[in-house]
Design an enzyme around this catalytic site. Structure first.
Site, PDB file in Angstrom:
ATOM      1  N   SER A 682       0.800  -1.224   0.000  1.00 22.44           N
ATOM      2  CA  SER A 682       0.000   0.000   0.000  1.00 22.44           C
ATOM      3  C   SER A 682       0.842   1.289   0.000  1.00 22.44           C
ATOM      4  CB  SER A 682      -0.961   0.017   1.186  1.00 22.44           C
ATOM      5  OG  SER A 682      -0.256  -0.031   2.399  1.00 22.44           O
ATOM      6  N   LYS A 725      -6.755   3.717   8.331  1.00 22.80           N
ATOM      7  CA  LYS A 725      -5.827   4.695   7.756  1.00 22.80           C
ATOM      8  C   LYS A 725      -6.434   6.093   7.743  1.00 22.80           C
ATOM      9  CE  LYS A 725      -3.468   1.308   4.802  1.00 22.80           C
ATOM     10  NZ  LYS A 725      -3.260   0.813   3.443  1.00 22.80           N
TER      11      LYS A 725
END
EC number: 3.4.21.53
Length: 775
Positions: A682, A725
């Site tokens: 990611s 996140k």
């Protein structure tokens, strides 16, 4: 050297007397009772001068009138020493064995047996082995005498004084009660050494049997003595209790159990088992070891809440009030519980749901279970599964084991006294597995509403209905939960808190709780909102509120000390006073400072304890195009860095970067917090942003963070952990977040208040990133 002597063989005729259950050996003197017609006829026929007869054992002593086939073929010639007439017409004779013989031919069968015989002399051998056998037989015989009552000290002396090996073997075989077939085998051995070996084997076997029998006798005698001693002591105890008026008859205890069983409500199958065990108990002695085991088992059966349950609070509004009173936020969980209550109102026999709360530590998963039990008006029980490795912890031990107990599920239900409690299975993601079994597999039946209505514990061995129990599992991560177990649970993810939520939690729950724990009142200490925000932002960095509560407790303790010392009477905590009690600030907002130069980009990362921001730094130096990666990166993250560099090199001309930059410079990519392992794809676009920033000499915008996987064609692929996140970005003060286009759906699951004031851009290709992320 061995020496063999052979006596010349002679043939002669002898009258034969069959013997029942007796074998006579040479040199043996033995009395014989004579009562059969043929044997008496033989004795009457003998004249004064003829006193030698042949003695042969019968194969089967039960035969009254034996034929030739019923006799062994070897016997002993014996001399009659004495004859006695008995009052009943029978005779008693005393004979002495002379020599072995073998039956050659039976010449007469009536009125008694007469046969031709062949004398079988001993084959003498003298060597060291014979001497050793002789000594061994004498030693073992002395030990045997100590165990056998019919052998006296005279027998011991006789054997010890016998020197001839052949004579010793015959006498020992004659004195000890070997079986007829064993004695016959000894009689038929001519070779003296072989005969000694056979006798040695038989006498050693006899000694072992005698020693074992003696040991068994001693053990039994000891047990009998112990039992008798216990019996006398119990009788004395009964007498003492009677004198004190405390004695209760054992029959009374059984009757009390029967009365108790009759009053209990339990399934017919369980009642049948309980009555059977009670009948067994009534027949047992209280001193039997099985008595206590059966009594304990009966207690478990009778104390289980087979049909005892609490009444649910089905008032949805009241349950909602209780849930809101105990916890701030957590709307998804509260909604699910209220839905369950609403359905319970419509369908009373609904099975209990199996919920699994997944989230970082400190967000209130465990305390939420207590709150749910209070809202439902049910009993609450908590089981910690962290580190449980033994399957018997779930299913129980079988009653064959010493100290056997039911599994913890049954134990908890008995403890709360209700068959419909809320049972919290804490830390279900930390179950162990080893040679003792797999507890997660044992939980499959427990956590399946289609099976757990007849859960059978190994100890109880009767089914218990778990379908009314509401199971709530908690976990920090889903990955370590076995898929079959996860499939049986309804997963509800609990996200970390943002600063505003932590503020409310601190004001409504944490501060009042710590004031109560430390004996202070709200008049003595108050916190300003700015002070709480400072504790949240500068002294803690977490998804939950555990550390926040610890820091508040530190301040409260400090104020309590000052009040006790008389320095102050009350205190209002401001941001300045926070530093006085907690020391220098521990965390700083580094986003604007860290991205003020080219070569730095801010990424978003997922961790087991919630989301976090990640700074990726890139620098260049003269070299030959080498790529260096540091910061304890995993293989996947290193591959993402290589992909980002390859894409930048292949599109350098398009982005206005020198075509040969990779030939002039070495590139070093570093991810700070170098001691913490990092991995995953990611960070791909963040690494690309840092490289582009470095070589295009442009800075990434302030208060901007990004996440996404990059491909060699410049596509941006979706990643996981978007909720964590985004909340981490909000917590860090990030205003703009760049996400992959395909993660747009994940944003819809985040409550609006968590992302209020934030901007989101969704991209499909890296080119869009350059337009959005750079000045």
């Amino acid at each position: 050297m061995s020496e063999i002597k052979i006596i010349p063989e002679t043939l002669e005729t002898l009258p034969i007397m069959p013997l029942r259950n007796t074998v006579v050996f040479p040199h043996q003197v033995i009395p014989l009772a004579v009562g059969r017609e043929k044997s008496l006829a033989l004795l009457n026929h003998l004249d004064e001068g003829s006193k030698v007869i042949g003695l042969i054992a019968q194969r089967d002593g039960r035969i009254e009138d034996p034929t030739v086939d019923d006799l062994y073929t070897w016997g002993t010639a014996a001399m009659i020493l004495k004859k006695f007439k008995m009052p009943d017409g029978s005779e008693q004779i005393i004979v002495q064995g002379l020599y072995r013989f073998r039956l050659v031919e039976m010449t007469q069968t009536e009125p008694f047996f007469v046969a031709k015989i062949q004398q079988m002399p001993d084959e003498f051998v003298t060597d060291m082995e014979v001497e050793a056998l002789v000594n061994n037989i004498k030693n073992v015989f002395q030990k045997v005498v100590d165990y056998i009552p019919y052998l006296t000290n005279e027998h011991r002396v006789m054997i010890l004084n016998t020197e001839e090996p052949h004579k010793l073997a015959d006498l020992v075989a004659a004195q000890i009660n070997f079986s007829v077939s064993e004695k016959q085998q000894v009689l038929e051995i001519q070779n003296v050494k072989e005969r000694l070996k056979k006798v040695n084997y038989l006498i050693n076997k006899e000694l072992q049997i005698l020693e074992l029998g003696n040991k068994i006798q001693n053990d039994v005698q000891g047990e009998l003595n112990k039992t008798q001693r216990q019996y006398f002591l119990r009788e004395q105890l009964k007498a003492i209790k009677k004198e004190l008026g405390e004695y209760e008859d054992e029959g009374t205890e059984i009757e009390e159990l029967r009365e108790k069983l009759a009053k209990l409500k339990m399934p017919a199958e369980v009642r049948k088992v309980a009555e059977k065990e009670l009948n067994r108990l009534a027949k047992m002695s209280p001193m039997a070891s099985e008595y206590t085991v059966t009594r304990t088992y009966l207690d478990w059966l009778m104390e289980m809440p087979w049909k005892k349950s609490t009444r649910d609070r089905l008032d949805v509004k009241e349950a909602e009030r209780i849930l809101n009173e105990d916890h701030y936020g957590l709307e998804k969980v509260k909604k699910r519980i209220l839905e369950y209550l609403a359905v319970r109102q419509l369908k009373s026999d609904m099975k209990g749901p199996i919920l699994c709360f997944v989230g970082p530590p400190g967000v209130g998963k465990t305390s939420l279970g207590r709150s749910i039990a209070r809202a439902l008006n049910r009993k609450f029980s908590r089981m910690s599964l962290g580190g449980v490795r033994d399957e018997a912890e779930i299913r129980g031990h079988r009653r064959t084991y010493v100290g056997a107990l039911p599994g913890r599920i049954i134990q908890e239900i008995k403890k709360v006294g209700s068959n419909n409690p809320v049972i919290m299975l804490d830390e279900i993601d930390k179950l162990g597995m080893d040679f003792r079994g797999d507890p997660s597999s044992a939980l499959l039946e427990v956590l399946d509403p289609e099976q757990n209505f007849s859960f059978t514990d190994h100890y109880l061995e009767v089914p218990f209905d778990l379908s009314k129990v509401m199971f709530i599992a908690t976990a920090n991560m889903i990955d370590t939960i076995p898929p079959p177990l996860l499939d049986r649970m309804e997963v509800i993810e609990i996200n970390g808190y943002i600063d505003e939520e932590k503020l409310h939690i601190a004001e409504r729950y944490l501060i009042p709780k710590q004031l109560k724990n430390h004996g202070l009142t709200e008049e003595q200490i108050t916190f300003t909102r700015n002070a709480i925000f400072k504790i949240i932002n500068r002294y803690t960095r977490e998804a939950g509120v555990r550390n926040l509560e610890r820091e508040i407790a530190s301040i409260v303790r400090g104020v309590a000390k000052e009040i006790v010392e008389g320095k102050i009477k009350k205190r209002r905590i401001t941001p300045k006073l926070v530093e006085k009690y907690l020391g220098p600030e521990r965390y700083f907002s580094e986003v604007a400072e860290r991205v003020s130069r080219p070569g730095v980009a801010t990424g978003l990362a997922w961790t087991p304890v919630g989301g976090d921001i990640l700074f990726i730094e890139a620098t260049k130096m003269k070299g030959k195009g080498q790529l260096q990666l540091t910061g304890k990166l995993g293989e996947v993250m290193k591959e993402s860095a290589s992909a980002a560099m390859s894409y930048l090199r292949s599109n350098a001309e398009k982005y206005g970067i020198e075509d040969d930059f990779y030939e002039k410079y070495d590139t070093h990519i570093h991810v700070p917090a170098g001691a913490i392992p990092k991995d995953g794809p990611s960070a791909g676009i963040t690494i690309f942003a840092a490289l582009y920033s470095l070589y295009a000499n442009k800075c990434v915008k302030n208060n901007l963070a990004m996440t996404g996987e990059i491909t060699l064609r410049g596509l941006v692929l979706p990643v996981g952990g978007i909720r964590e996140k985004v909340i981490a970005a909000k917590r860090a003060g990030i205003e703009t977040v760049i996400l992959p286009e395909k993660n747009k759906k994940d944003l819809a699951e985040i409550p609006r208040r968590h992302i209020e004031g934030m901007k989101f851009h969704f991209i499909k290709e890296v080119d869009e990133l350059i337009e959005l992320a750079f000045e």
